[in-house]
Scaffold this active site. Structure first.
Site, PDB file in Angstrom:
ATOM      1  N   CYS A  82      -1.958   9.197   1.884  1.00 23.85           N
ATOM      2  CA  CYS A  82      -1.669   8.778   0.511  1.00 23.85           C
ATOM      3  C   CYS A  82      -2.858   8.992  -0.406  1.00 23.85           C
ATOM      4  CB  CYS A  82      -1.218   7.318   0.483  1.00 23.85           C
ATOM      5  SG  CYS A  82      -2.325   6.194   1.358  1.00 23.85           S
ATOM      6  N   GLU A 139       0.881  -1.174   0.000  1.00 28.70           N
ATOM      7  CA  GLU A 139       0.000   0.000   0.000  1.00 28.70           C
ATOM      8  C   GLU A 139       0.912   1.214   0.000  1.00 28.70           C
ATOM      9  OE1 GLU A 139      -3.108  -0.065  -0.422  1.00 28.70           O
ATOM     10  OE2 GLU A 139      -3.516  -2.189  -0.107  1.00 28.70           O
TER      11      GLU A 139
END
Length: 479
Positions: free
Chosen positions: A286, A252
């Site tokens: 993010c 991720e």
């Protein structure tokens, strides 16, 4: 406010150990040392891997209700320690206290979802008689735990992103070792403290091991570990994958998420969500909004609205409930992004608001427009309080601009046009498309992850459980 202890242990094979106090963790707003944490060396990490290997069969044999009991115990204890967890997060991450409380709520949700999924690990019956040669044959398959797992968690959501690794591992029956971020280890240590209260977990079921990056090679390279799940920067993540050998890898990674505001959008609604998505926890997400693509028919109007709203955001001490913009995680990160902003302005960008840096790591919420197509501020992951405005006149061109990125985590679209919604879903090269909200939106049971440089695999409890398990097939010949 709750008080924090001066020192905290690591957890080795379910048990607290205090071999040293080598890791000093600072209050990200004051810069002062808040507490010290034990740090694992290579020998300690090796002992944890040995323990995880030995715990593999006992963990796999745990009954579904036993795994569920462990997870529900965590839910109950996190609720009891809610204020402590939120305050620890506020101190070690510099996250405003309201946002910290929101993350503790998500931590609780994530473990509750895992508790529900722990008793839903289904398989299938599959007919094989698709031709004469398979007459009388039938297949049954179900999932088995993959084995010892290695987890490396980031600093920006140190509770909930650790939870998205830990909770599904328990739900599926995998022992694990986890390395929390050195800047924010306390939340994961408290999770370890709660897990240590669960006698049903076999020795070696878990280890929480703060460690330096240089000393943590075993997390990636050791062949006894069957899965590596890493959340962090793309540069580090892809390097770890290259070193991981035969184990399964889930990454991720980063993003420079875009949101499209079409001409038919509700601008007042879009304003509230986009300002939140861009500057929540100082943009250190993010899936934080970095690129704002606005239809030319409403560009000037919406630009003025964004600038006015952004200027009202309160910056300061994250322990103050009025604070929306807290410190970035370090002076180095704040200086890096300040440099990108200055570089963009020097290259012709217009500074609409913000751009100032104070106290070393307090960067103002910043909006830019007319940013050069090749600028780092536009193309790389800002991971801070910066958003860039771009006009468009054709929806297809806006989709192309979103796809121009090397990243592909999530994208947001504000539109009332059903056809544009489905067109975006088909064409955008991302892991998730969010309609009438920002790409920053995530619910903890949904599939979450990216494509391109944003990573591999999916989180979200059920989907993480699939990665942490393997299908085992049974074929029966009935004659």
């Amino acid at each position: 406010m709750p008080t924090l202890k001066d020192t905290y242990p690591l957890y080795l094979n379910n048990k607290p150990q205090q071999p040293n106090t080598d890791l000093a963790v600072t209050d990200k707003y004051t810069g002062e040392i808040a507490f010290r944490v034990a740090q694992a060396d290579a020998q300690t990490i090796d002992k944890a891997i040995v323990g995880a290997v030995e715990a593999t069969e006992p963990m796999a044999r745990l009954a579904s209700f036993e795994k569920q009991d462990v997870l529900m115990h965590c839910v109950a204890r996190f609720k009891e320690r809610f204020d402590e967890l939120a305050y620890a997060l506020c101190v070690e991450a510099g996250k405003p206290i309201g946002d910290s409380e929101g993350e503790v709520t998500r931590l609780i949700d994530t473990f509750r979802i895992a508790a529900e999924e722990s008793v839903r690990n289904y398989g299938e019956i599959m007919p094989l008689d698709i031709s004469e040669r398979a007459r009388g044959y039938q297949s049954f398959w179900k999932r088995y735990p993959i084995g010892p797992c290695s987890f490396i968690a980031p600093f920006n959501f140190p509770l909930n992103l650790a939870a998205h690794k830990i909770a599904p591992a328990i739900a599926v029956g995998c022992p694990f070792i986890i390395k929390p971020a050195s800047k924010t280890p306390l939340g994961t240590i408290i999770i370890g403290e709660v897990l240590a209260e669960c006698d049903v977990l076999p020795e070696g079921a878990f280890s929480v091991l703060p460690a330096s990056r240089d000393g943590a090679a075993l997390f990636t390279e050791d062949e006894r570990l069957k899965l590596l799940s890493f959340t962090g920067s793309p540069a580090v993540g892809w390097d770890l994958k290259a070193k991981s050998g035969k184990k399964k890898v889930v990454l991720e990674l980063g993003g420079n998420a875009a949101v499209i505001v079409d001409s038919d959008a509700d601008l007042d609604d879009a304003l509230e969500r986009i300002v939140f998505g861009a500057f929540y926890q100082s943009g250190q997400s993010c899936i934080g909004v970095q690129r704002i693509l606005i239809h030319s028919d409403v560009y000037d109007t919406f630009k003025d609205m964004l600038v006015e709203k952004t200027k009202t955001l309160v910056a300061g001490d994250p322990k103050d409930r009025e604070t929306f913009i807290g410190p970035m995680i370090s002076e180095g990160e704040a200086s890096r992004l300040k440099g990108w902003i200055d570089e963009a302005v020097k290259g012709g960008a217009t500074l609409l608001c913000g751009g100032g840096l104070s106290r070393g790591n307090m960067l103002e919420a910043t909006l830019l427009e007319n940013v050069h197509r090749d600028a780092r501020a536009l193309n790389e992951e800002a991971f801070g309080p910066l958003a860039i405005l771009q006009p468009f006149s054709n929806f297809e061109d806006a989709l192309d601009e979103v796809n121009r990125s090397e990243f592909g985590l999530q994208a947001g679209i504000f539109t009332r046009d059903l056809f544009k919604m489905f067109d975006a879903w088909d064409r955008l090269e991302v892991g998730g498309v969010v309609v009438n909200d920002v790409p920053s939106y995530r619910v903890d049971n949904m599939p979450y992850g990216g494509v391109k440089d944003s990573g591999l695999g999916r989180e979200g409890i059920r989907f993480a459980m699939e990665d942490m398990s393997e299908i085992r097939n049974l074929v029966v010949r009935r004659t």
